[in-house]
Motif scaffolding. Structure first.
Motif, short mmCIF file in Angstrom:
data_model
loop_
_atom_site.label_atom_id
_atom_site.label_comp_id
_atom_site.label_asym_id
_atom_site.label_seq_id
_atom_site.Cartn_x
_atom_site.Cartn_y
_atom_site.Cartn_z
N LYS A 175 -3.54 7.02 0.23
CA LYS A 175 -3.71 8.21 1.05
C LYS A 175 -4.21 7.85 2.45
O LYS A 175 -3.63 8.24 3.46
CB LYS A 175 -4.71 9.16 0.39
N GLU B 46 -4.97 8.76 -6.92
CA GLU B 46 -6.16 8.04 -7.38
C GLU B 46 -6.69 7.14 -6.26
O GLU B 46 -6.05 6.98 -5.24
CB GLU B 46 -5.80 7.18 -8.59
N GLN C 293 -11.89 8.70 6.64
CA GLN C 293 -12.68 8.73 5.41
C GLN C 293 -14.09 8.20 5.64
O GLN C 293 -15.06 8.85 5.30
CB GLN C 293 -11.97 7.91 4.35
N ALA D 256 0.82 -1.21 0.00
CA ALA D 256 0.00 0.00 0.00
C ALA D 256 0.85 1.26 0.00
O ALA D 256 0.47 2.28 -0.56
CB ALA D 256 -0.94 0.00 1.20
N GLY E 91 -7.08 4.17 -4.10
CA GLY E 91 -6.18 3.07 -3.81
C GLY E 91 -4.71 3.47 -3.87
O GLY E 91 -3.83 2.63 -3.80
N ALA E 92 -4.45 4.78 -3.99
CA ALA E 92 -3.06 5.23 -4.09
C ALA E 92 -2.33 5.09 -2.76
O ALA E 92 -1.11 5.01 -2.72
CB ALA E 92 -3.01 6.67 -4.56
N HIS F 269 -2.45 1.64 11.76
CA HIS F 269 -1.58 0.62 11.21
C HIS F 269 -0.15 0.88 11.69
O HIS F 269 0.25 2.02 11.87
CB HIS F 269 -1.54 0.70 9.67
N GLY G 111 -16.43 10.01 -3.39
CA GLY G 111 -15.09 9.51 -3.06
C GLY G 111 -14.36 8.87 -4.22
O GLY G 111 -13.35 8.21 -4.02
N SER H 120 -9.92 0.30 -0.73
CA SER H 120 -9.97 1.72 -0.38
C SER H 120 -11.38 2.23 -0.60
O SER H 120 -12.18 1.62 -1.31
CB SER H 120 -8.99 2.50 -1.24
N GLY H 121 -11.69 3.35 0.04
CA GLY H 121 -13.05 3.88 0.01
C GLY H 121 -13.62 4.02 -1.39
O GLY H 121 -14.73 3.59 -1.68
N GLY H 122 -12.86 4.63 -2.27
CA GLY H 122 -13.34 4.85 -3.63
C GLY H 122 -13.59 3.54 -4.35
O GLY H 122 -14.56 3.40 -5.10
N1 LIG Z 1 -6.70 -3.53 5.83
C1 LIG Z 1 -6.26 -3.72 4.57
N2 LIG Z 1 -5.97 -4.97 4.12
C2 LIG Z 1 -5.53 -5.16 2.88
N3 LIG Z 1 -5.34 -4.20 1.97
C3 LIG Z 1 -5.62 -2.93 2.34
C4 LIG Z 1 -6.08 -2.63 3.65
N4 LIG Z 1 -6.27 -1.30 3.74
C5 LIG Z 1 -5.94 -0.79 2.53
N5 LIG Z 1 -5.53 -1.76 1.69
C6 LIG Z 1 -5.08 -1.58 0.31
O1 LIG Z 1 -4.12 -0.55 0.30
C7 LIG Z 1 -4.25 0.24 -0.86
C8 LIG Z 1 -4.33 1.70 -0.50
O2 LIG Z 1 -5.57 1.96 0.13
P1 LIG Z 1 -5.99 3.39 0.68
O3 LIG Z 1 -7.24 3.20 1.45
O4 LIG Z 1 -4.86 4.00 1.38
O5 LIG Z 1 -6.30 4.20 -0.65
P2 LIG Z 1 -6.74 5.71 -0.81
O6 LIG Z 1 -5.65 6.42 -1.49
O7 LIG Z 1 -7.21 6.26 0.46
O8 LIG Z 1 -7.94 5.58 -1.85
P3 LIG Z 1 -9.38 6.31 -1.89
O9 LIG Z 1 -9.22 7.54 -2.66
O10 LIG Z 1 -10.24 5.33 -2.64
O11 LIG Z 1 -9.83 6.50 -0.51
C9 LIG Z 1 -5.44 -0.29 -1.61
O12 LIG Z 1 -4.99 -1.08 -2.66
C10 LIG Z 1 -6.19 -1.14 -0.60
O13 LIG Z 1 -6.80 -2.21 -1.24
#
Ligand SMILES: Nc1ncnc2c1ncn2[C@@H]1O[C@H](COP(=O)(O)OP(=O)(O)OP(=O)(O)O)[C@@H](O)[C@H]1O
Ligand SMILES: [Mg+2]
Lengths: 351, 503, 337
Positions: B44, B39, B87, B20, B41-42, B55, B429, B401-403
């Motif tokens: 954030k 984007e 989020q 991640a 899943g980036a 974490h 989102g 990720s949320g989106g």
């Molecule tokens: N608890 C978890 N277990 C496994 N994978 C995870 C977990 N949390 C996040 N990930 C993975 O880590 C990556 C990053 O997720 P993250 O939630 O940080 O994205 P984001 O940038 O906040 O996206 P968004 O704009 O959709 O909110 C994603 O590929 C997600 O699938």
């Protein structure tokens, strides 16, 4: 990013979740060899299979069956405390009818019919009246024992019917009939839930009832079905138990089997909060409980301390299954450049 | 520039199967608003959760005020002066609004919690964000947007030196965003460092001083906002040169208005929405516009039967129908993608595939399971079309990720191919690229003869793809506007204001 | 039925909706009691009502602990065994070892609290499901009871005798045992803790959403350990009261009491998934179970199995009425959007 290995990881986790229960079961079986040298041996006498392993399956059959039904109920987010009472009622009814001279089909039919009705009653209390499952089924747990005793007149009914004996104590094709019955029930359950979409729908309802409703699932039907199925399983288990001893004891038949069944389900990795369920896990859980009973017996542990022993085993199994617990021993500390001897002083915090 | 209040160096975080974050560094200075972009899943939210101790990073170093710090959890982070709005709204639905704002730091008198003061102060705090609601009401009874505002109020009132806002504006409309920004500016003037995540470029350009861009878990760079054009920013986020960001703005297509699918006659529900008359046609995209509490979601829920109407009749082509519950509506070919993906939408413990096929499977009945091949085909195509990441069907939805979760929910309803598709905040989102894809998809579905109801707090988006706009205010339908290409968001806001004058 | 519900809903002094289950339970309890008074002679006296508290003092105390646990969304199956164990320890300590009673009681309370805290730790730190952890606790405590002695031990101790045989005299010639007084004090303290302290509010928050509570910076893990410790303490106190009530310790005492306690809590309107319910409801729940038992004992003609059936029927009637009256139309999210 590492995408390629993801599907296999999923399979790995699936295997993983049953890894510890399997290990515990094997260890317990092996431990028995210490006390009984030919514990793992299986003999054929007069075309019938005998041996301690067969005994475990045979004695564990009612529990496995009840636990199967319990799994479905728990998957919907409920619980069924009345299975013990259903076991008692079903056995009592069948024995009473046989004792009164009715035929086997009538007796069995009546017992099964009654169990289905009891399951239906539970299901309707939960879905129609919206009573919390634990309390809805507690009603039948209390009253059901009374009903069973009412049927037996407070006595232990004994009968002599070799046809009836087959269900729980007889052999068929060289195997105890009860084991065959359980195997069939297991296969049917697996096919019904995993080869159709039933399993998905049940997991969905147990996982998030509100979202399931908005996805168009009519959950009441599913929930009632789960309780009816659980009642059916308990009813058949009741027949097995009473047939094995050719007697019906309204007071003690299936006593505390609800706790054992729930324990089996939970040991098998299904959460009591509902959602994902594992039938294989449940069977393993039930076998662990049965093997534990056998071990206590063969190891000659004095009856007054058996409960302490059970507590220890249950605790160990649970801890082994807990990733957080295993992590204590396996995880390396995360590499942080910031350990005591690094830059700046550590922030003082009272946590 | 002063010393950074917070510095993260070389942060890496892996989940089973997904890296991640990979060697990400990040700094935050007092008195700045810092945008975190990337984007879906980036990484954030993961970076934020590492920062607040949810974490544990696999590697890396966090320094707060020049002191190396091992953050042990959210409680610890709060004590260190980091206050966070996550989020997904993370409040307790069973507690009152006021208690959610104050729990953990309740004012006490003679050793016991002072409920009067809690309620009074909560009312004051909410009033500052322009919210007037019963603070003793249960939080769960509030809409998502209100919950989001309550979470913000709580975080702001913690008086931290670092304020983290992870997509706080995803379901807010203009008025709330403006008020939030004024609060943020005030905090900034007081020297608070603010980390702000949003997928709305305008908001980033309006409020941020600098941005840090993440892509696929890696750090792209940190830039003063003035030195980065929008096109550059998008290019940095996606890794592709994008030449025409405006291409989609002209998507407003021709109407091929088909048969009438549904007619609402005086359909209403006490306390939710006043009786409404409304016609919905095949091939037409109808936008619902209105401010917070205008009743736009409530109306959608009534059409789908998620809540039952007290008054009125709904007619389909065939005559009046009783839409008793979602199942009946689905059988009539109506689909509804709800706003609250966590509570009303997804089954978090199930996989992406199971969540996507759920509604389709339900309408087929449990006896006719979709074949393995069919499932793979359907799910695979939507994972690709909506760019769901990570792109494999067996990931658990709760780990997305949320989106990406939002995309899964959307996919569930798109594959059912309904006659009428009701989308309540379908792009909440979702990042710019995928959002465009979704908008195009909706337009093309309508082109194929599907009726669509489109609800969004973002007026531009509603205008871009709707043929007809229903304007709601104070739980009433106040106007119906034809989107002839000349409408602007200001028009709609004006109509809403006039609606007030009428009543 | 609907009319009753409507009256409740529309009356100008409408209570908070969340209080409705408690009021319904109270109303039904009074109704049941009056029916008993009409049917049986000598039923409708204040003393019979007070006897409800006297005969169920230990269950009230145990139900308090269970309420805390269930409010966080957990469950504690070990309470019955811990009650038995505490009784055994009281009996052994005072009558076999001849230790001073207050010291023994203090020790018992410490053991119970520590036992609960240990289970709480296992649940929190290793994420073992509460059901299974406390089931193991139930086995363990009962097993220790049996290991200590397989037979009943009677308590011969001046302090215990004095407390058990005397009681609080109330006006009108009525009396309330000291055990019941203790239980009522415990209820008051628990209500205060749940409503007016941070610990209490954290209990509700964790029950509402553990994840949210953690992210909001609440000490979710600590709270969970605390509730199991409280439940352990309450079980131990319940065990002491039980020992006072029976003046003995017995390894088979209080078998199945966990179900009574859970039933009482749930009848009182607390939801098993946590986060919603009131302590006073649990007390009412205990009284409901008590009234049912009292009615059956006044009847006195039933055979043991008819008694069970009657308990089931009365329980069903009660809960069904409670649901039908309390059931509000499924109105979701009618509040501000
Ligand atoms: N608890 C978890 N277990 C496994 N994978 C995870 C977990 N949390 C996040 N990930 C993975 O880590 C990556 C990053 O997720 P993250 O939630 O940080 O994205 P984001 O940038 O906040 O996206 P968004 O704009 O959709 O909110 C994603 O590929 C997600 O699938
Ligand atoms: Mg995110």
């Amino acid at each position: 990013m590492n995408r390629a290995d993801a599907p296999s990881r999923h399979l790995g986790i699936l295997k993983h979740s049953l890894f510890w229960p399997v290990t515990v079961l094997i260890v317990m079986l092996l431990a028995n060899v210490i006390f009984t040298r030919d514990f793992l041996a299986i003999r054929i006498e007069q075309g019938h299979l005998y041996g301690s392993l067969i005994d475990i399956l045979l004695f564990g059959a009612p529990l496995i069956l009840v636990a199967l039904g319990m799994t479905m109920v728990i998957a919907t987010g409920g619980v069924d405390l009345s299975v013990g009472a259903t076991v008692a009622i079903s056995g009592a009814l069948a024995c009473d009818l046989i004792a009164k001279g009715h035929g086997l089909p009538v007796a069995i039919g009546a017992a099964i019919g009654a169990s289905l009705l009891l399951g239906l009653w539970n299901g309707l209390l939960v879905t129609r009246l919206g009573i919390q499952p634990i309390i809805a089924t507690l009603i039948l747990m209390v009253a059901g024992r009374g009903i069973a005793q009412l049927i037996t007149g407070g006595q232990i009914i004994t009968i002599n019917n070799q046809g009836y004996k087959l269900i729980g104590g007889g052999y068929w094709l060289g195997l105890p009939f009860a084991i065959i019955l359980v195997a069939v029930a297991l296969v049917v359950t697996v096919v019904l839930t995993r080869r159709t979409a039933l399993g998905l729908l049940i997991e969905s309802v147990g996982g998030n009832a509100q979202a399931s409703r908005l996805a168009g699932i009519r959950s009441s039907g599913l929930i009632v079905l789960a309780y009816v199925f659980c009642g059916l399983c308990a009813g058949v288990a009741g027949l097995m138990i009473s047939s094995n001893t050719l007697s019906a004891d309204g007071n003690n038949a299936g006593l505390w089997i609800e706790l054992d069944a729930i324990l089996a389900v939970v040991l098998g990795g299904t959460a009591l909060t509902g959602g994902r369920f594992s039938l294989a896990g449940t069977v393993l859980g039930a076998l662990i409980i049965q093997t534990l009973d056998t071990t206590i017996y063969t190891a000659g542990i004095p009856p007054r301390t058996t409960l302490v022993f059970s507590a220890a085993v249950v605790t160990i199994v649970c801890l082994l299954q807990s990733p957080a617990f295993r992590a204590r021993f396996t995880r390396k500390r995360p590499e942080r450049p910031a350990d005591p001897v690094s830059t700046g002083p550590k922030q003082e915090v009272t946590a | 520039m002063a010393a950074p209040v917070l510095e993260m160096e070389g942060i890496s975080k892996g989940f089973p199967g997904v890296q991640a974050l990979q060697d990400v560094s990040f700094r935050l200075f007092p008195g700045e608003v810092h945008g975190l972009m990337g984007e879906n899943g980036a990484g954030k939210s993961t970076l934020i959760k590492v920062l607040t101790g949810v974490h544990t990073a696999d590697a890396g170093l966090v320094t707060i005020d020049d002191v190396d710090t091992l953050i042990r959890g959210p409680l610890h982070a709060q004590r260190l002066g980091i206050s966070t709005v996550y989020q997904e709204v993370n409040l307790c639905p069973n507690l009152s609004v006021a208690e959610n704002i104050f729990i953990g730091r309740e004012p006490r008198r003679f050793g016991r919690i002072d409920w009067k003061q809690i309620n009074r102060r909560a009312t004051e705090l909410l009033a500052r964000l322009g919210l007037d609601l019963d603070v003793t009401a249960q939080l769960g009874s509030c809409s998502l947007a209100v919950q989001q505002l309550i979470a913000i109020v709580r975080a702001v009132d913690l008086k931290a030196k670092v304020l983290i806002l992870d997509e706080p504006t995803s379901s807010l409309d203009r008025g709330e965003v403006a008020r939030l920004f004024s609060v943020m500016r005030r905090l900034k003037a007081d020297g608070v460092a603010i980390l702000f995540v949003s997928h709305f470029l305008e908001q980033i350009y309006e409020i941020c001083d600098r941005v840090t861009v993440l892509r696929n878990g890696g750090l792209v760079g940190e830039y003063p906002i003035g030195e980065l054009s929008r096109l550059d920013l998008v290019a940095k986020m996606t890794g592709q040169e994008l030449t025409a960001l405006e291409e989609l703005d002209e998507a407003s297509p021709d109407v091929v208005k088909g048969e009438r699918l549904l007619a609402l006659e005086g359909v209403g529900r006490t306390g939710a929405i006043d009786p409404v008359d409304l016609d919905l046609h095949a091939g037409e995209v109808v936008g619902f516009a209105g401010l917070l509490g205008s009743g736009r979601s409530e109306l959608a829920r009534l059409i789908f039967g998620a809540d039952s109407a007290d008054t009125g009749v709904i007619r389909t082509g065939g005559g009046p129908v009783a839409l008793k519950g979602p199942r009946a509506a689905i059988d009539q070919g109506i689909a509804f993608c709800p706003e609250d993906r966590k509570g009303d939408g997804l089954i978090m413990d199930l996989t992406v595939e199971e969540n996507i096929i759920l509604a389709l499977q339900v309408s087929r009945g449990w006896l006719k399971p979709l074949s393995q091949r069919k499932r793979e085909e359907l799910v695979g195509s939507y994972i690709k079309a909506l760019r769901i990441h990570p792109p494999h069907p067996y990931a658990l939805v709760k780990n997305l990720s949320g989106g990406n979760q939002q995309k899964v929910l959307l996919a569930r309803w798109l594959i059912t191919r309904p006659k009428l598709l009701i989308l309540d905040e379908p792009t909440r989102g979702i990042d710019i690229g995928a959002k465009t894809e979704i908008q195009k998809l909706v337009v093309s579905l309508a082109g194929d003869g599907m009726g669509v109801v489109f609800i969004s707090a973002e007026l531009e988006e509603v205008l871009r793809i709707s043929h007809k706009i229903e304007v709601l205010r104070d739980r009433r339908l106040v106007a119906e506007l034809d989107n002839d290409g000349t409408l602007t968001p200001e028009h709609i806001l004006q109509t809403i204001a006039n609606g007030a004058a009428d009543s | 039925m609907t009319t009753a519900a409507d009256v409740l809903r529309r009356s100008p002094v409408t209570p908070n909706r969340r209080h409705i289950p408690v009021f319904v339970t109270l109303g039904l309890l009074l109704l049941t009691f009056s029916i008993g008074s009409v049917r049986y002679e000598n039923f409708g006296t204040p003393q019979v009502f007070l006897d409800l508290f006297i005969d169920n003092a230990f269950l009230i105390v145990v139900a308090i602990g269970m309420t805390f646990v269930i409010l966080t969304g957990g469950i504690d199956l070990s309470v019955g065994s811990v009650v038995a164990l505490s009784g055994m320890l009281c009996a052994i300590g005072t009558s076999k070892l001849q230790l001073p009673a207050p010291l023994v009681i203090l020790f018992v309370l410490l053991v119970g609290t520590g036992f609960g805290a240990a289970m709480g730790y296992m649940i929190t730190a290793f994420q073992v499901q509460p059901f299974i952890t406390t089931l193991a606790g139930m086995f363990l405590a009962r097993g220790v009871c049996l290991t200590l002695s397989e037979n009943q031990i009677s308590i011969e101790n001046g302090f215990f005798d004095a407390v058990a045989l005397n009681s609080l005299r109330l006006p009108g010639g009525n009396r309330l045992s000291w055990g019941a007084v203790t239980a009522l004090i415990a209820v008051a303290v628990a209500i205060y803790v749940l409503q007016w302290t941070r610990l209490g509010r954290n209990v509700y928050a964790v029950g509402g959403s553990e994840q949210s509570a953690m992210l909001m910076g609440l000490p979710a893990g600590r709270t969970k350990i605390q509730v199991y410790a409280i439940s352990g303490f309450c079980s131990a106190l319940g065990g002491v009261l039980f020992a006072l009530y029976t003046l003995s310790g017995d390894p088979t005492h209080a078998v199945g009491m966990e179900l009574d306690a859970i039933a009482a809590v749930v009848i009182g309107g607390t939801v098993l998934t946590g986060g919603s319910g009131y302590l006073i409801g649990s007390v009412l729940g205990v009284l409901v179970l008590g009234v049912i038992k009292t009615i059956l004992s006044f009847d006195g003609t039933l055979s043991s199995w008819w008694t069970r059936i009657a308990i089931g029927v009365l329980l069903f009637g009660f809960i069904a009425l409670q649901r039908l009256i309390g059931a509000r139309r499924k109105s979701r999210r009618s509040a501000p959007s």
